[in-house]
Design an enzyme around this catalytic site. Structure first.
Site, PDB file in Angstrom:
ATOM      1  N   CYS A 163      75.577  77.132  66.092  1.00 11.82           N
ATOM      2  CA  CYS A 163      76.604  75.954  66.066  1.00 11.82           C
ATOM      3  C   CYS A 163      77.598  75.875  66.874  1.00 11.82           C
ATOM      4  O   CYS A 163      78.069  76.944  67.462  1.00 11.82           O
ATOM      5  CB  CYS A 163      77.298  75.693  64.778  1.00 11.82           C
ATOM      6  N   ARG A 215      73.390  77.036  73.273  1.00 15.05           N
ATOM      7  CA  ARG A 215      73.465  78.062  71.976  1.00 15.05           C
ATOM      8  C   ARG A 215      72.344  77.827  71.004  1.00 15.05           C
ATOM      9  O   ARG A 215      72.251  78.738  70.012  1.00 15.05           O
ATOM     10  CB  ARG A 215      74.804  77.826  71.377  1.00 15.05           C
ATOM     11  N   TRP A 264      73.063  74.154  63.804  1.00 16.05           N
ATOM     12  CA  TRP A 264      72.127  75.075  63.538  1.00 16.05           C
ATOM     13  C   TRP A 264      71.815  75.117  62.268  1.00 16.05           C
ATOM     14  O   TRP A 264      72.615  75.816  61.560  1.00 16.05           O
ATOM     15  CB  TRP A 264      72.332  76.355  64.358  1.00 16.05           C
ATOM     16  N   ASN A 301      81.893  76.078  62.048  1.00 18.56           N
ATOM     17  CA  ASN A 301      80.815  77.130  62.337  1.00 18.56           C
ATOM     18  C   ASN A 301      81.205  78.149  61.344  1.00 18.56           C
ATOM     19  O   ASN A 301      82.092  78.588  61.168  1.00 18.56           O
ATOM     20  CB  ASN A 301      81.126  77.726  63.729  1.00 18.56           C
ATOM     21  N   GLY A 302      80.008  78.954  60.936  1.00 19.40           N
ATOM     22  CA  GLY A 302      80.229  79.836  60.073  1.00 19.40           C
ATOM     23  C   GLY A 302      79.583  79.821  58.640  1.00 19.40           C
ATOM     24  O   GLY A 302      79.061  78.664  58.485  1.00 19.40           O
ATOM     25  N   GLU A 305      60.246  94.496  74.851  1.00 21.19           N
ATOM     26  CA  GLU A 305      61.100  93.326  75.478  1.00 21.19           C
ATOM     27  C   GLU A 305      60.339  92.354  76.047  1.00 21.19           C
ATOM     28  O   GLU A 305      60.550  91.301  76.461  1.00 21.19           O
ATOM     29  CB  GLU A 305      62.090  93.898  76.405  1.00 21.19           C
ATOM     30  N   LYS A 311      60.042  88.382  75.272  1.00 16.92           N
ATOM     31  CA  LYS A 311      60.342  87.449  76.246  1.00 16.92           C
ATOM     32  C   LYS A 311      59.079  86.473  76.173  1.00 16.92           C
ATOM     33  O   LYS A 311      59.379  85.091  76.179  1.00 16.92           O
ATOM     34  CB  LYS A 311      60.342  87.998  77.594  1.00 16.92           C
ATOM     35  N   GLU A 359      59.345  84.420  72.597  1.00 20.61           N
ATOM     36  CA  GLU A 359      60.278  83.515  72.698  1.00 20.61           C
ATOM     37  C   GLU A 359      60.295  82.317  73.473  1.00 20.61           C
ATOM     38  O   GLU A 359      60.472  81.250  72.994  1.00 20.61           O
ATOM     39  CB  GLU A 359      61.616  84.208  73.347  1.00 20.61           C
ATOM     40  N   HIS A 401      46.508 102.887  66.021  1.00 22.36           N
ATOM     41  CA  HIS A 401      46.672 103.155  64.621  1.00 22.36           C
ATOM     42  C   HIS A 401      46.591 101.807  63.712  1.00 22.36           C
ATOM     43  O   HIS A 401      47.226 101.708  62.716  1.00 22.36           O
ATOM     44  CB  HIS A 401      47.997 103.911  64.448  1.00 22.36           C
ATOM     45  N   LYS A 441      71.188  81.184  70.907  1.00 21.44           N
ATOM     46  CA  LYS A 441      71.630  82.103  71.857  1.00 21.44           C
ATOM     47  C   LYS A 441      72.455  83.078  71.293  1.00 21.44           C
ATOM     48  O   LYS A 441      72.594  84.306  71.683  1.00 21.44           O
ATOM     49  CB  LYS A 441      72.560  81.111  73.028  1.00 21.44           C
TER      50      LYS A 441
END
Ligand code: G6P
Length: 613
Positions: free
Chosen positions: A2, A27, A79, A105-106, A486, A490, A493, A509, A608
């Site tokens: 947010c 964000r 968000w 926010n929160g 990573e 990427k 995402e 395995h 973000k």
């Protein structure tokens, strides 16, 4: 996640709020809203989806005259947490009287109890949010002094908040407060702008005040007065942002992600500059705030982080063990405090975070502090909550990272972790010669990365062959294992291709059962210890029809031979090689996503900075 913007001054508030929200879009959010104060009334417009929808709707709802004349307002990007991303749930929320508006926010953790108490007093709620409950609570506490009402309400709140509050009964002020969710106040000439992130302020002023936890600010166009929640005045210095507004613009690139990939040589130069001692074969990291002697007494390094920062920590684990000869481990920040970690004052806890706001990483820092560990942070955003909570730490100096998918922060994190390992190592068994050699390799990282970026067109051509795939596997071993993780992160995402990273030996395995004719396997098989075994694992994949894209070391014909195609990176120290290797994978993901027509900078559902647990 947010975002908050508030404005009070003489200028057109609606335009300032909308352009501030646009700067916070990176964000991640799914709805937006804005409240303007006009003629002692509060007017609200909300919309689902993008800020551009909000802007259009506001221009339809409100006359051009109103749009022009309102000079005070608050706005928000949400968000979704409590309730889906609908207009009803979007902020700002009003209190029962409709005269107080709040953006938040929160998370108000005790909102259910507060809501039923307020319902018992006759309050009616139109949304599913915790924020609406807080707006009503403030209204309920308001006995003619908004500042005091916010203080009284916040005393009853369990959880986190960054808020901005507007009341039509007191039109000359905005009240802002924080606990665990950042608030920055830009102090202009006859105006003030409140935001959850300095990027919304940059275009207006460089002079800012950061609120600390439990600070509450009375913001007027000419003054900012800060008190604690007991109404006792506190002093917060005015800081200079030292950032150029262009740092948060695309600068001719199609996407922020591409820009940030290209910025890496410069970002890495900034992260490394002045921090290497080539003569002593060591590094100088003043922010660690400790002597070589204290470092020598540490018995363990514990790194915590989330997402991409967690992968950087995993590279760091190899670096601390290999270079510094010290036990090192990585713990997922979300799990850290719930497993009751065993920590003491000889444990060196490093919190790694680009934003410095990730809720789980922050909670891990608090737990480590509680247990008396030696805690420091590795953060990009100056003045962020984690940086302030740890007190000591090393900044990345990577510059603002806007794209949700992290790129330059990762490579800078790994570079700084290498320098930290070098500093620790030189206090232990790492020799001066070894140190000098590694320091020179670290110094060359920007150049190595620039060479990989120079292969952009080649990588774009390769990416064309992967746009129709729905699954991909990434493998690596040693420090290239986190690079594989990573790389997979990427790709998933930003391109929405299902990509998984595995240790090269682990594939057989279980996951190998999924390989079919043509399944892509991206093998990070640079010429580092263990490469031969990885080449063996690649053969196992090939035997099952997989298509192999290799990341290999320049001139390594043996590796090139087992690949269907490859991207080569310059030869360097095995730990340093993780950085150019990951850059090749960043560029690859970018082009696959671009060719698939994905919304690269703001992928669906992602944020973000994840400020909820
Ligand atoms: C979010 C972002 C990731 C990031 C992670 C940790 O999930 O989308 O890119 O790696 O948070 O963020 P931090 O700011 O703590 O590094």
């Amino acid at each position: 996640m947010c975002g908050i913007v508030g404005y009070i001054g003489k200028a057109n508030a609606a335009s300032i709020l909308i352009s501030g929200l646009k700067r916070l879009e990176y964000r991640g959010y799914d709805s937006a809203g804005m409240a303007l104060l006009d003629d002692e009334r509060i007017l609200i417009t909300k919309s689902t989806g993008k800020v551009s929808n909000l802007s259009e709707k506001a221009r339809t709802n409100w006359s051009p005259e109103l749009f022009q004349r309102a000079t005070t307002g608050i706005a928000h990007t949400r968000w979704a947490t409590h309730g889906p991303p609908t207009e009803a749930n979007a902020h700002p929320h009003l209190d029962q009287s409709g005269e107080i508006a709040l953006v938040h926010n929160g998370i108000v953790e005790n909102y259910r109890a507060l809501r039923s108490r307020l319902e018992g007093k006759g309050h009616h709620f139109y949304s599913e949010t915790d924020t609406e409950v807080l707006a009503h609570l403030i209204g309920d506490c308001d006995k003619g002094d908004l500042f005091q009402a916010v203080c009284d309400a916040l005393h009853q709140v369990e959880g986190t908040f960054g808020i901005a509050v507007l009341s039509s009964r007191e039109p000359d002020r905005i009240i802002a407060a924080r606990r665990g969710s950042p608030i920055v106040i830009g102090v202009g000439d006859g105006e003030a702008i409140i935001a959850s992130d300095a990027s919304a302020i940059l275009a207006h002023t460089q002079r800012v005040m950061y609120l600390d936890d439990n600070d509450i600010a009375n913001v007027t166009m000419d003054s900012v007065e800060i008190r604690d929640l007991n109404n006792v005045p506190v002093t917060r210095e005015i800081a200079e942002l030292g950032l150029d507004a262009s740092a948060t613009e695309k600068g001719g690139f199609a996407h922020f992600m591409l820009k940030e990939i290209h910025e890496q040589p410069e970002a890495l130069t900034n992260a490394i500059r002045g921090r290497l001692d080539l003569q002593l074969g060591s590094s100088v990291l003043a922010g660690m705030g400790t002597s070589q002697r204290e470092l020598a007494e540490l018995s363990r390094v514990v790194m915590v982080g989330c997402g991409t920062s967690l992968h950087a920590a995993m590279v760091g684990e190899y670096a601390f063990e290999d270079i510094a000869d010290i036990n090192a481990e990585v713990q997922q920040a979300a799990e850290f405090r719930y497993r009751n970690p065993i920590l003491g004052n000889r444990d060196f806890v490093i919190a790694i975070s680009q934003s410095g706001e990730t809720a789980d990483t922050l909670a891990a820092v608090k737990e480590a502090n509680q247990k008396g560990a030696f805690v420091m942070s590795l953060v990009n955003v100056v003045g962020s909550t984690i940086a302030r909570e740890t007190g000591r730490g090393v900044y990345l100096h990577a510059g603002p990272e806007i794209s949700v998918a992290s790129t330059k922060a990762f490579t800078c994190q790994v570079s700084v972790l290498l320098m930290m390992a070098l500093k620790l190592g030189r206090g232990r068994r790492y020799s001066r010669e070894e140190g000098m050699k590694l320091a020179r390799e670290i110094e060359s990282i920007p150049e190595l990365v620039a060479r990989v970026i120079g292969k952009n067109d080649l990588i774009a051509d390769i990416a064309e062959g992967y746009t129709k795939d729905e699954h991909a596997f990434y493998i690596g071993r040693g420090p290239m294992y986190p690079v594989a993780l990573e790389g997979a992160l990427k790709l998933k995402e930003i391109s929405y291709i299902h990509a998984e990273g595995y240790h090269a030996a682990e594939l057989k395995h279980g996951p190998i059962a999924l390989l079919q004719e043509g399944t892509p396997v991206i093998a990070v098989a640079c010429d580092v210890p263990g490469k031969d075994k990885t080449l063996g694992n690649i053969e196992e994949c090939r035997a099952r029809g997989a298509r192999i894209l290799g990341i290999i070391t320049e001139g390594d014909d043996e590796a090139a031979e087992v690949m269907d195609e490859f991207i080569s990176i310059p030869r360097t120290h095995p730990l340093v090689a993780t950085i150019p290797a990951v850059v090749a994978l960043q560029i690859f993901s970018y082009h696959v996503a671009r060719l698939r027509g994905c919304e690269i900078d703001q992928p669906r559902n992602l944020a973000k900075s994840v400020t909820v647990e």
